[in-house]
Design a protein around this motif. Structure first.
Motif, mmCIF file in Angstrom:
data_model
loop_
_atom_site.group_PDB
_atom_site.id
_atom_site.type_symbol
_atom_site.label_atom_id
_atom_site.label_comp_id
_atom_site.label_asym_id
_atom_site.label_seq_id
_atom_site.Cartn_x
_atom_site.Cartn_y
_atom_site.Cartn_z
ATOM 1 N N ARG A 186 109.218 25.308 41.671
ATOM 2 C CA ARG A 186 108.802 26.378 40.758
ATOM 3 C C ARG A 186 109.968 26.840 39.888
ATOM 4 O O ARG A 186 109.783 27.191 38.727
ATOM 5 C CB ARG A 186 108.220 27.568 41.537
ATOM 6 N N THR A 187 111.168 26.818 40.454
ATOM 7 C CA THR A 187 112.350 27.192 39.678
ATOM 8 C C THR A 187 112.608 26.173 38.577
ATOM 9 O O THR A 187 112.898 26.535 37.429
ATOM 10 C CB THR A 187 113.580 27.297 40.587
ATOM 11 N N GLU A 213 114.268 24.588 43.885
ATOM 12 C CA GLU A 213 112.854 24.565 44.222
ATOM 13 C C GLU A 213 112.029 24.161 43.006
ATOM 14 O O GLU A 213 112.421 24.407 41.857
ATOM 15 C CB GLU A 213 112.397 25.941 44.712
ATOM 16 N N LEU A 253 110.405 24.182 37.129
ATOM 17 C CA LEU A 253 109.362 24.330 36.109
ATOM 18 C C LEU A 253 109.651 25.522 35.208
ATOM 19 O O LEU A 253 109.591 25.420 33.970
ATOM 20 C CB LEU A 253 107.995 24.508 36.779
ATOM 21 N N ARG A 254 109.973 26.661 35.806
ATOM 22 C CA ARG A 254 110.194 27.879 35.024
ATOM 23 C C ARG A 254 111.411 27.765 34.130
ATOM 24 O O ARG A 254 111.362 28.113 32.935
ATOM 25 C CB ARG A 254 110.357 29.080 35.974
ATOM 26 N N TRP A 269 101.486 20.387 35.110
ATOM 27 C CA TRP A 269 101.997 19.899 36.397
ATOM 28 C C TRP A 269 100.850 19.893 37.383
ATOM 29 O O TRP A 269 100.162 20.890 37.554
ATOM 30 C CB TRP A 269 103.136 20.777 36.930
ATOM 31 N N GLU A 312 99.669 19.086 41.312
ATOM 32 C CA GLU A 312 100.091 18.822 42.695
ATOM 33 C C GLU A 312 99.511 17.498 43.183
ATOM 34 O O GLU A 312 100.177 16.723 43.877
ATOM 35 C CB GLU A 312 99.668 19.958 43.609
ATOM 36 N N SER A 363 104.675 32.449 30.029
ATOM 37 C CA SER A 363 104.551 32.324 31.472
ATOM 38 C C SER A 363 103.785 31.061 31.840
ATOM 39 O O SER A 363 102.910 30.606 31.085
ATOM 40 C CB SER A 363 103.839 33.549 32.054
ATOM 41 N N ILE A 364 104.127 30.479 32.979
ATOM 42 C CA ILE A 364 103.437 29.305 33.484
ATOM 43 C C ILE A 364 102.208 29.773 34.251
ATOM 44 O O ILE A 364 102.324 30.560 35.191
ATOM 45 C CB ILE A 364 104.360 28.472 34.387
ATOM 46 N N LEU A 378 99.149 23.433 36.522
ATOM 47 C CA LEU A 378 99.866 24.561 35.952
ATOM 48 C C LEU A 378 100.228 24.187 34.520
ATOM 49 O O LEU A 378 100.621 23.053 34.251
ATOM 50 C CB LEU A 378 101.135 24.864 36.751
#
Length: 235
Positions: free
Chosen positions: A78-79, A76, A81-82, A165, A167, A182-183, A174
């Protein structure tokens, strides 16, 4: 660095951040090809380059990076990115360019950053940008953002770069940063005053004249990074 208080998307922090980035002022000519830095690499050439420049220690980190790419393929957003943010924040030690390279404002390739095991804010941002593109995040959703960062509660500021990032091109980004692990949405980063942003396809700049930062001078360093990346095995 403490986290600023939460702000809603309609809050002044979001409007300030987006206004600071301004509008697209330069398009094309910033990457290897018309579409920018391609999300491709030559693993064999990268291994040879790392071995030649940094030996077995560098190769070990490069293999960890390859493993990260394999593990996050299809994950995913978000995964991705993190995990990419954490990978470089944990493995790269922050150090001034003058101490790392012997002169001011040197922008390293991802291979050089991993091989050195240290770098400054531009190096973190470039490495995250290239890695996320390799993982299939569209380049138009990623921009390196040049900011003035306020230190603690003081009025002291320093030049800094983060990765954003988006959208959509007009969305609140972000922020991926080496100062704050943390993002977070840009509206929550009241410690950052954006000056301009760029990626392989364009440059966005606001109307501020308060900074001596020259976007075009920074882009010449970006082109130099791209040239070295191509030589090292990013194609």
């Amino acid at each position: 660095m403490p986290h600023p208080p939460h702000r809603t998307l309609a809050a002044p922090g979001r409007r300030r951040f987006l206004a600071g980035l301004g509008s697209l002022v330069l398009a094309a000519g910033l990457g290897l090809r018309p579409n920018g830095v391609d999300a491709n690499l030559d693993p064999s050439r990268l291994r040879q380059s790392m071995q030649r420049l940094y030996g077995q220690g560098g190769l070990a980190v490069l293999e960890e990076w390859f493993a990260l790419l394999d593990r996050l393929a299809g994950a995913e957003l978000r995964t991705r990115l993190r995990e990419v943010n954490d990978f470089f924040n944990r493995r790269v030690r922050w150090v001034d360019d003058i101490d790392n390279w012997g002169h001011e404002d040197f922008w390293a390739t991802p291979l050089e950053t991993m091989g050195q095991g240290q770098g400054d804010c531009e190096d973190y941002s470039i490495a995250k940008y290239i890695t996320l593109k390799q993982l299939g995040v569209p380049g138009e959703q990623l921009r390196m953002i040049y900011v003035r960062a306020r230190i603690g509660r003081s009025r002291i500021t320093q030049a800094h770069m983060v990765l954003g990032w988006y959208e959509t091109p007009a969305a609140e980004p972000l922020v991926l940063d080496n100062l704050v692990p943390s993002i977070t949405p840009a509206s929550q980063r009241s410690d950052l005053d954006p000056l301009f942003s760029f990626n392989s396809s364009g440059l966005w700049a606001g109307g501020s004249t308060e900074s001596r930062a020259d976007p075009l001078a920074r882009l010449s360093r970006w082109r130099n990074v791209i040239d070295r990346m191509q030589q090292q095995g990013f194609i």
